[in-house]
Scaffold this motif. Sequence first.
Motif, short mmCIF file in Angstrom:
data_model
loop_
_atom_site.label_atom_id
_atom_site.label_comp_id
_atom_site.label_asym_id
_atom_site.label_seq_id
_atom_site.Cartn_x
_atom_site.Cartn_y
_atom_site.Cartn_z
N PHE A 1 0.84 -1.19 0.00
CA PHE A 1 0.00 0.00 0.00
C PHE A 1 0.88 1.24 0.00
CE2 PHE A 1 -2.22 -3.39 2.18
CZ PHE A 1 -3.46 -3.36 1.59
N LEU B 1 -5.44 5.70 0.57
CA LEU B 1 -4.47 4.68 0.14
C LEU B 1 -4.72 4.21 -1.28
CD1 LEU B 1 -4.73 2.36 3.25
CD2 LEU B 1 -2.85 3.94 2.77
N ALA C 1 -3.20 0.67 -3.69
CA ALA C 1 -2.48 -0.60 -3.54
C ALA C 1 -1.64 -0.86 -4.79
CB ALA C 1 -3.47 -1.74 -3.33
#
Length: 147
Positions: free
Chosen positions: A9, A55, A57
Amino acid sequence: MITKKIRGFEILGGYEERGIILPKRKTAFSAGYDLCAAEEVLISGEKISLVPTGLKAFMLPDEVLLIYIRSSLAVKHNLFLANGVGVIDADYHEQIFVPLTSFGGDFEIKKGMRIAQGVFQKYLTADGDKIGVGQKRQGGFGSTGDF
């Protein structure tokens, strides 16, 4: 020696100074990485709210990040992940949102609250299909079409 990152992440630009915590597994045998809310969001009864995580990924091309609601939110607070299981494809490089709905009235998600778990998995393709062949992603959340 620099090691190339292959799975994990990153905090999105604009969120670096907001105290976002990179997801972690809580125990040695936990499969999921806890995702936290980047902002306060009021989940209103029977409406879908997108909770930002701040966030994105990254993973290998033949992997997917599956998003599940934390069981304590579902059982104790009647919250549900609106799409059952979230699917984050390897070519999705936008913010991860967690779509929540409530069947128990209003519920306030606090900034930093653990709201979901992300589980990285390998996936298989059908005979004759190859990973990486096909159209390129042209957008963010829900960008592969409505139906």
